[in-house]
Design a protein around this motif. Structure first.
Motif, PDB file in Angstrom:
ATOM      1  N   ASP A 145       7.992  -5.749  -0.325  1.00 30.08           N
ATOM      2  CA  ASP A 145       6.567  -5.946  -0.591  1.00 30.08           C
ATOM      3  C   ASP A 145       6.203  -5.354  -1.937  1.00 30.08           C
ATOM      4  OD1 ASP A 145       6.419  -6.960   1.980  1.00 30.08           O
ATOM      5  OD2 ASP A 145       5.557  -5.141   2.847  1.00 30.08           O
ATOM      6  N   GLU A 146       5.412  -6.095  -2.702  1.00 33.74           N
ATOM      7  CA  GLU A 146       4.811  -5.514  -3.899  1.00 33.74           C
ATOM      8  C   GLU A 146       3.617  -4.714  -3.423  1.00 33.74           C
ATOM      9  OE1 GLU A 146       3.952  -8.308  -7.014  1.00 33.74           O
ATOM     10  OE2 GLU A 146       5.844  -9.365  -6.685  1.00 33.74           O
ATOM     11  N   ILE A 147       3.560  -3.448  -3.824  1.00 36.56           N
ATOM     12  CA  ILE A 147       2.496  -2.568  -3.345  1.00 36.56           C
ATOM     13  C   ILE A 147       1.753  -1.942  -4.512  1.00 36.56           C
ATOM     14  CG2 ILE A 147       3.702  -2.049  -1.186  1.00 36.56           C
ATOM     15  CD1 ILE A 147       4.408   0.721  -2.443  1.00 36.56           C
ATOM     16  N   LEU A 148       0.564  -1.476  -4.209  1.00 37.09           N
ATOM     17  CA  LEU A 148      -0.222  -0.697  -5.154  1.00 37.09           C
ATOM     18  C   LEU A 148      -0.419   0.665  -4.512  1.00 37.09           C
ATOM     19  CD1 LEU A 148      -1.784  -0.607  -7.822  1.00 37.09           C
ATOM     20  CD2 LEU A 148      -3.808  -1.384  -6.551  1.00 37.09           C
TER      21      LEU A 148
ATOM     22  N   LYS B 295       1.958   0.286  -9.454  1.00 38.02           N
ATOM     23  CA  LYS B 295       2.590  -0.758  -8.668  1.00 38.02           C
ATOM     24  C   LYS B 295       4.012  -0.350  -8.309  1.00 38.02           C
ATOM     25  CE  LYS B 295      -0.074  -4.544 -10.579  1.00 38.02           C
ATOM     26  NZ  LYS B 295      -0.023  -5.828 -11.254  1.00 38.02           N
ATOM     27  N   GLY B 296       4.512  -0.923  -7.239  1.00 38.89           N
ATOM     28  CA  GLY B 296       5.876  -0.646  -6.822  1.00 38.89           C
ATOM     29  C   GLY B 296       6.387  -1.691  -5.855  1.00 38.89           C
TER      30      GLY B 296
END
Length: 171
Positions: A6-9, A15-16
């Motif tokens: 998952d791209e996360i904030l 971002k990560g």
């Protein structure tokens, strides 16, 4: 098993990517009769060694009743049937990277039936030992399965408090 990234904030606005392993629910069983407990020893690929642990596992499908899963795993791995199953609680196995619940059951009133291992369990060795030996193995670091240690902790708290069992639906 499903793997996703998952791209996360993050909360610091950075971002990560977060990797998540998703698995269906599992069960771990404490088969206890008097002052004895049943364990299984099997080869664990991830650590490349044989490990001693409580019977545990999942069916790789949705399970409506966790007790059915626990009873099935108990029979598959040990060849035991329990007259009584007490639900002790539910744990997340390792929520730092996997989304998998594990239901914890105490099994008593044990009788031997025929084992029904799946293909991955062909090398399981069932061991029955005194509870004090089992506890010493954990203290000595000879038994290091986190699920087994956590389930034992739930059992000890339940036993010390004389608490009424939880229900699978309440968690």
């Amino acid at each position: 098993m499903r793997l996703r990234e998952d791209e996360i904030l993050r909360s610091n606005d950075r971002k990560g990517i977060y990797g998540v392993v998703e698995k269906d629910e599992a069960a771990i069983i404490l088969p206890i009769e008097g002052e004895r407990i049943w364990l299984v020893e099997q080869f664990r690929y991830t650590i490349q060694e044989r490990a001693l642990e409580l019977p545990q596992g999942g069916w790789e499908m949705d399970v409506e009743n966790p007790e059915d899963l626990a009873r099935g795993e108990l029979k598959e791995e040990t060849g035991l049937h329990a007259a009584n199953m007490v639900y002790l609680g539910c744990l997340w196995i390792a929520y730092g990277f996997t989304r998998q619940k594990q239901h914890v059951y105490l099994a008593t009133g044990l009788t031997q039936v025929e084992k029904d291992p799946d293909e991955e369990e062909h090398d399981i060795v069932v061991r029955n030992m005194r509870i004090d030996e089992f506890e010493q193995m954990m203290l000595d670091g000879n038994l290091r399965d986190g699920c087994t240690v956590a389930a034992w902790g739930l059992y000890l708290m339940w036993k010390a408090r004389g608490a009424a069992p939880a229900t699978a639906g309440s968690l």
